[in-house]
Enzyme design. Structure first.
Site, PDB file in Angstrom:
ATOM      1  N   CYS A  34       0.803  -1.221   0.000  1.00 30.05           N
ATOM      2  CA  CYS A  34       0.000   0.000   0.000  1.00 30.05           C
ATOM      3  C   CYS A  34       0.835   1.270   0.000  1.00 30.05           C
ATOM      4  O   CYS A  34       0.304   2.364  -0.136  1.00 30.05           O
ATOM      5  CB  CYS A  34      -0.924   0.008   1.212  1.00 30.05           C
ATOM      6  SG  CYS A  34       0.023  -0.043   2.738  1.00 30.05           S
ATOM      7  N   ASP A  36       2.444   2.493   2.533  1.00 25.58           N
ATOM      8  CA  ASP A  36       2.485   3.134   3.844  1.00 25.58           C
ATOM      9  C   ASP A  36       3.851   2.933   4.510  1.00 25.58           C
ATOM     10  O   ASP A  36       4.589   2.014   4.180  1.00 25.58           O
ATOM     11  CB  ASP A  36       1.374   2.590   4.742  1.00 25.58           C
ATOM     12  CG  ASP A  36       0.015   3.102   4.296  1.00 25.58           C
ATOM     13  OD1 ASP A  36      -0.005   4.067   3.512  1.00 25.58           O
ATOM     14  OD2 ASP A  36      -1.001   2.540   4.716  1.00 25.58           O
ATOM     15  N   CYS A  59      -2.533   3.291   7.707  1.00 25.33           N
ATOM     16  CA  CYS A  59      -3.968   3.190   7.968  1.00 25.33           C
ATOM     17  C   CYS A  59      -4.264   2.872   9.442  1.00 25.33           C
ATOM     18  O   CYS A  59      -3.355   2.652  10.236  1.00 25.33           O
ATOM     19  CB  CYS A  59      -4.559   2.101   7.092  1.00 25.33           C
ATOM     20  SG  CYS A  59      -4.013   0.485   7.615  1.00 25.33           S
ATOM     21  N   CYS A 103      -1.177  -5.079   6.819  1.00 25.13           N
ATOM     22  CA  CYS A 103      -0.851  -3.883   7.608  1.00 25.13           C
ATOM     23  C   CYS A 103      -0.082  -4.267   8.872  1.00 25.13           C
ATOM     24  O   CYS A 103       0.787  -3.525   9.320  1.00 25.13           O
ATOM     25  CB  CYS A 103      -2.116  -3.153   8.006  1.00 25.13           C
ATOM     26  SG  CYS A 103      -3.250  -2.898   6.637  1.00 25.13           S
TER      27      CYS A 103
HETATM   28 FE1  FES Z   1      -1.230   0.433   4.393  1.00 28.37          FE
HETATM   29 FE2  FES Z   1      -2.760  -0.635   6.176  1.00 28.37          FE
HETATM   30  S1  FES Z   1      -3.341  -0.002   4.211  1.00 28.37           S
HETATM   31  S2  FES Z   1      -0.664  -0.274   6.311  1.00 28.37           S
END
Ligand code: FES
Length: 142
Positions: A34, A36, A59, A103
Site C-alpha cells: 500500500c 504506507d 492506515c 498492515c
Molecule cells: Fe497500508 Fe494498512 S493499508 S498499512
C-alpha cells in the site's frame, strides 16, 4: 469491514505514539502493498527493551498493530521481543479483517529493523534476527 473492540481502542487511543531521542535502535520500513510507512524506536538497556515508540504514515490497522506491538515488546528481552510476530500482535488484538493482515506486517518488520539497527550500532549478533527485507529511501521523512 468488522474491527474488534481492541483494534478500535488501539486505533482511537494509540499507545506509544512518538519518537525516542537517542534511541538504541530505529527501524523504518515501507509496505510494498500500500506504500504506507512505519518507523519504530527502541530504547534498550541491558538487553531489555525499556521503551518503544512508533510513528506511522499508515492506515488505522497499521496504527492499531503498532500500538499493540510496542506495548507487547516493552519490558521484554530482545529474544522475547523476537516472538512478537504479526501473528502474536493480531491475536492480542482479537484478529484483523483478512484484507488488513498485510498492515500488521509493517509493525513486525519495523520492530525487526529497529533491532537490526541496534545490533549493527553495537556490533553484536542477535540470534534469530533476520536482515530487514525492505528499507525505504533516505529522503522519505515521516
Ligand atoms: Fe497500508 Fe494498512 S493499508 S498499512
Amino acid at each position: 469491514m468488522e474491527y474488534s473492540e481492541k483494534v478500535m481502542d488501539h486505533f482511537m487511543n494509540p499507545r506509544n505514539m512518538g519518537t525516542i531521542e537517542n534511541a538504541s535502535g530505529v527501524g523504518r520500513v515501507g509496505n510494498a502493498k500500500c506504500g504506507d510507512i512505519m518507523q519504530v524506536y527502541l530504547k534498550i538497556e541491558d538487553e531489555k527493551i525499556v521503551d518503544a515508540k512508533f510513528k506511522t504514515f499508515g492506515c488505522g490497522a497499521a496504527i492499531a498493530t503498532s500500538s499493540m506491538a510496542t506495548e507487547l515488546v516493552k519490558g521484554k528481552t530482545i529474544q522475547e521481543a523476537l516472538q512478537v510476530t504479526n501473528k502474536a500482535v493480531m491475536e492480542a488484538l482479537d484478529g484483523l479483517p483478512p484484507v488488513k493482515v498485510h498492515c500488521s506486517l509493517l509493525a513486525e518488520e519495523a520492530l525487526n529493523a529497529a533491532l537490526w539497527d541496534y545490533a549493527k550500532k553495537n556490533n553484536i549478533v542477535i540470534n534469530g534476527l533476520k536482515e530487514p527485507v525492505k528499507d525505504i529511501e533516505e529522503h522519505c521523512h515521516i
